[in-house]
Scaffold this motif. Structure first.
Motif, PDB file in Angstrom:
ATOM      1  N   THR A  32       0.818  -1.204   0.000  1.00 11.54           N
ATOM      2  CA  THR A  32       0.000   0.000   0.000  1.00 11.54           C
ATOM      3  C   THR A  32       0.859   1.265   0.000  1.00 11.54           C
ATOM      4  N   MET A  33       0.427   2.258  -0.768  1.00  9.42           N
ATOM      5  CA  MET A  33       1.029   3.594  -0.718  1.00  9.42           C
ATOM      6  C   MET A  33      -0.091   4.588  -0.460  1.00  9.42           C
ATOM      7  N   ARG A  34       0.183   5.561   0.376  1.00 11.85           N
ATOM      8  CA  ARG A  34      -0.851   6.487   0.822  1.00 11.85           C
ATOM      9  C   ARG A  34      -0.384   7.925   0.695  1.00 11.85           C
ATOM     10  N   TRP A  35      -1.332   8.834   0.613  1.00  9.84           N
ATOM     11  CA  TRP A  35      -1.094  10.264   0.777  1.00  9.84           C
ATOM     12  C   TRP A  35      -1.901  10.741   1.985  1.00  9.84           C
ATOM     13  N   TYR A  36      -1.233  11.440   2.865  1.00  7.75           N
ATOM     14  CA  TYR A  36      -1.866  12.115   4.000  1.00  7.75           C
ATOM     15  C   TYR A  36      -1.667  13.621   3.822  1.00  7.75           C
ATOM     16  N   ARG A  37      -2.412  14.383   4.589  1.00  4.98           N
ATOM     17  CA  ARG A  37      -2.174  15.825   4.638  1.00  4.98           C
ATOM     18  C   ARG A  37      -2.428  16.333   6.041  1.00  4.98           C
ATOM     19  N   GLN A  38      -1.757  17.426   6.337  1.00  6.07           N
ATOM     20  CA  GLN A  38      -1.925  18.045   7.648  1.00  6.07           C
ATOM     21  C   GLN A  38      -1.964  19.552   7.472  1.00  6.07           C
ATOM     22  N   ALA A  39      -3.115  20.129   7.809  1.00  4.34           N
ATOM     23  CA  ALA A  39      -3.282  21.576   7.758  1.00  4.34           C
ATOM     24  C   ALA A  39      -2.879  22.172   9.110  1.00  4.34           C
ATOM     25  N   PRO A  40      -2.524  23.437   9.145  1.00  7.82           N
ATOM     26  CA  PRO A  40      -2.133  24.070  10.407  1.00  7.82           C
ATOM     27  C   PRO A  40      -3.209  23.925  11.479  1.00  7.82           C
ATOM     28  N   GLY A  41      -2.810  23.430  12.642  1.00  2.26           N
ATOM     29  CA  GLY A  41      -3.734  23.296  13.753  1.00  2.26           C
ATOM     30  C   GLY A  41      -4.668  22.107  13.666  1.00  2.26           C
ATOM     31  N   LYS A  42      -4.467  21.266  12.660  1.00  2.00           N
ATOM     32  CA  LYS A  42      -5.345  20.110  12.493  1.00  2.00           C
ATOM     33  C   LYS A  42      -4.539  18.814  12.534  1.00  2.00           C
ATOM     34  N   GLN A  43      -5.254  17.718  12.756  1.00  2.00           N
ATOM     35  CA  GLN A  43      -4.594  16.417  12.757  1.00  2.00           C
ATOM     36  C   GLN A  43      -4.300  15.972  11.331  1.00  2.00           C
ATOM     37  N   ARG A  44      -3.294  15.122  11.225  1.00  2.00           N
ATOM     38  CA  ARG A  44      -2.976  14.546   9.926  1.00  2.00           C
ATOM     39  C   ARG A  44      -4.132  13.638   9.509  1.00  2.00           C
ATOM     40  N   GLU A  45      -4.544  13.749   8.239  1.00  2.00           N
ATOM     41  CA  GLU A  45      -5.660  12.948   7.759  1.00  2.00           C
ATOM     42  C   GLU A  45      -5.270  12.190   6.494  1.00  2.00           C
ATOM     43  N   LEU A  46      -5.861  11.023   6.336  1.00  2.00           N
ATOM     44  CA  LEU A  46      -5.619  10.200   5.152  1.00  2.00           C
ATOM     45  C   LEU A  46      -6.396  10.783   3.978  1.00  2.00           C
ATOM     46  N   VAL A  47      -5.712  11.022   2.884  1.00  2.00           N
ATOM     47  CA  VAL A  47      -6.338  11.581   1.686  1.00  2.00           C
ATOM     48  C   VAL A  47      -6.705  10.483   0.697  1.00  2.00           C
ATOM     49  N   ALA A  48      -5.759   9.595   0.431  1.00  3.22           N
ATOM     50  CA  ALA A  48      -5.998   8.544  -0.557  1.00  3.22           C
ATOM     51  C   ALA A  48      -4.983   7.434  -0.354  1.00  3.22           C
ATOM     52  N   ARG A  49      -5.350   6.240  -0.799  1.00  3.35           N
ATOM     53  CA  ARG A  49      -4.414   5.118  -0.748  1.00  3.35           C
ATOM     54  C   ARG A  49      -4.639   4.227  -1.952  1.00  3.35           C
ATOM     55  N   ILE A  50      -3.594   3.475  -2.287  1.00  3.07           N
ATOM     56  CA  ILE A  50      -3.652   2.580  -3.432  1.00  3.07           C
ATOM     57  C   ILE A  50      -2.821   1.353  -3.122  1.00  3.07           C
ATOM     58  N   THR A  51      -3.353   0.187  -3.462  1.00  3.98           N
ATOM     59  CA  THR A  51      -2.616  -1.048  -3.254  1.00  3.98           C
ATOM     60  C   THR A  51      -1.758  -1.347  -4.492  1.00  3.98           C
ATOM     61  N   SER A  52      -0.906  -2.341  -4.362  1.00  3.22           N
ATOM     62  CA  SER A  52      -0.073  -2.727  -5.494  1.00  3.22           C
ATOM     63  C   SER A  52      -0.909  -3.237  -6.652  1.00  3.22           C
ATOM     64  N   GLY A  53      -2.110  -3.719  -6.354  1.00  4.10           N
ATOM     65  CA  GLY A  53      -3.007  -4.188  -7.392  1.00  4.10           C
ATOM     66  C   GLY A  53      -3.888  -3.106  -7.989  1.00  4.10           C
ATOM     67  N   GLY A  54      -3.752  -1.880  -7.465  1.00  6.92           N
ATOM     68  CA  GLY A  54      -4.480  -0.759  -8.047  1.00  6.92           C
ATOM     69  C   GLY A  54      -5.813  -0.424  -7.390  1.00  6.92           C
ATOM     70  N   ILE A  55      -6.110  -1.052  -6.264  1.00  7.09           N
ATOM     71  CA  ILE A  55      -7.346  -0.718  -5.546  1.00  7.09           C
ATOM     72  C   ILE A  55      -7.139   0.607  -4.822  1.00  7.09           C
ATOM     73  N   THR A  56      -8.092   1.514  -4.991  1.00  3.51           N
ATOM     74  CA  THR A  56      -7.962   2.862  -4.439  1.00  3.51           C
ATOM     75  C   THR A  56      -9.091   3.189  -3.464  1.00  3.51           C
ATOM     76  N   ASN A  57      -8.772   4.069  -2.533  1.00  3.63           N
ATOM     77  CA  ASN A  57      -9.755   4.619  -1.602  1.00  3.63           C
ATOM     78  C   ASN A  57      -9.447   6.097  -1.404  1.00  3.63           C
ATOM     79  N   TYR A  58     -10.495   6.895  -1.194  1.00  2.00           N
ATOM     80  CA  TYR A  58     -10.337   8.337  -1.045  1.00  2.00           C
ATOM     81  C   TYR A  58     -11.131   8.853   0.151  1.00  2.00           C
ATOM     82  N   ALA A  59     -10.627   9.920   0.725  1.00  2.00           N
ATOM     83  CA  ALA A  59     -11.411  10.648   1.712  1.00  2.00           C
ATOM     84  C   ALA A  59     -12.596  11.289   1.004  1.00  2.00           C
ATOM     85  N   ASP A  60     -13.711  11.395   1.709  1.00  4.78           N
ATOM     86  CA  ASP A  60     -14.913  11.972   1.099  1.00  4.78           C
ATOM     87  C   ASP A  60     -14.655  13.384   0.585  1.00  4.78           C
ATOM     88  N   SER A  61     -13.795  14.112   1.260  1.00  4.36           N
ATOM     89  CA  SER A  61     -13.560  15.513   0.910  1.00  4.36           C
ATOM     90  C   SER A  61     -12.841  15.686  -0.425  1.00  4.36           C
TER      91      SER A  61
END
Length: 122
Positions: A32-61
């Motif tokens: 799995t490879m993921r992207w997270y983001r962290q805005a000032p004053g906020k917790q780090r959140e998961l943005v998107a992830r992808i498996t080696s087989g190409g399965i993806t998931n995204y944050a609703d935002s």
């Protein structure tokens, strides 16, 4: 093993950016490879992830605006960000939670990239 992120910058609302994150070193495999983001004053959140087989998931935002992809041969993950909004402003981090390292015997580790700043102006 290192994860090197790039592609951040300043863009106007509605614009696009493409982030890249390349993993290098004695890598046997990465699931799995993921992207997270962290805005000032906020917790780090998961943005998107992808498996080696190409399965993806995204944050609703970000659904419908961001696309995660990867090149397994290059151990690189990408995040195409379209229709950017000011609320997307954050430091973006790539993450690989299950990297199998070759030396001296295969073992699994988690790695983080150094972060790249994305700023969206209104």
């Amino acid at each position: 093993v290192q994860l090197q992120a790039s592609g951040g910058g300043l863009v106007q609302s509605g614009g696009s950016l493409r982030l890249s994150c390349a993993a290098s070193g004695s890598i046997f495999s990465i699931n799995t490879m993921r992207w997270y983001r962290q805005a000032p004053g906020k917790q780090r959140e998961l943005v998107a992830r992808i498996t080696s087989g190409g399965i993806t998931n995204y944050a609703d935002s970000v659904k419908g605006r961001f696309t995660i992809s990867r090149d397994n041969a290059k151990n690189t993950v990408y995040l195409q960000m379209n229709s950017l909004k000011p609320e997307d402003t954050a430091v973006y981090y790539c993450n690989a939670p299950d990297v199998v390292v070759e030396t001296p015997a295969p073992r699994q580790f988690q790695f983080w990239g150094q972060g790249t700043q994305v700023t969206v102006s209104s």
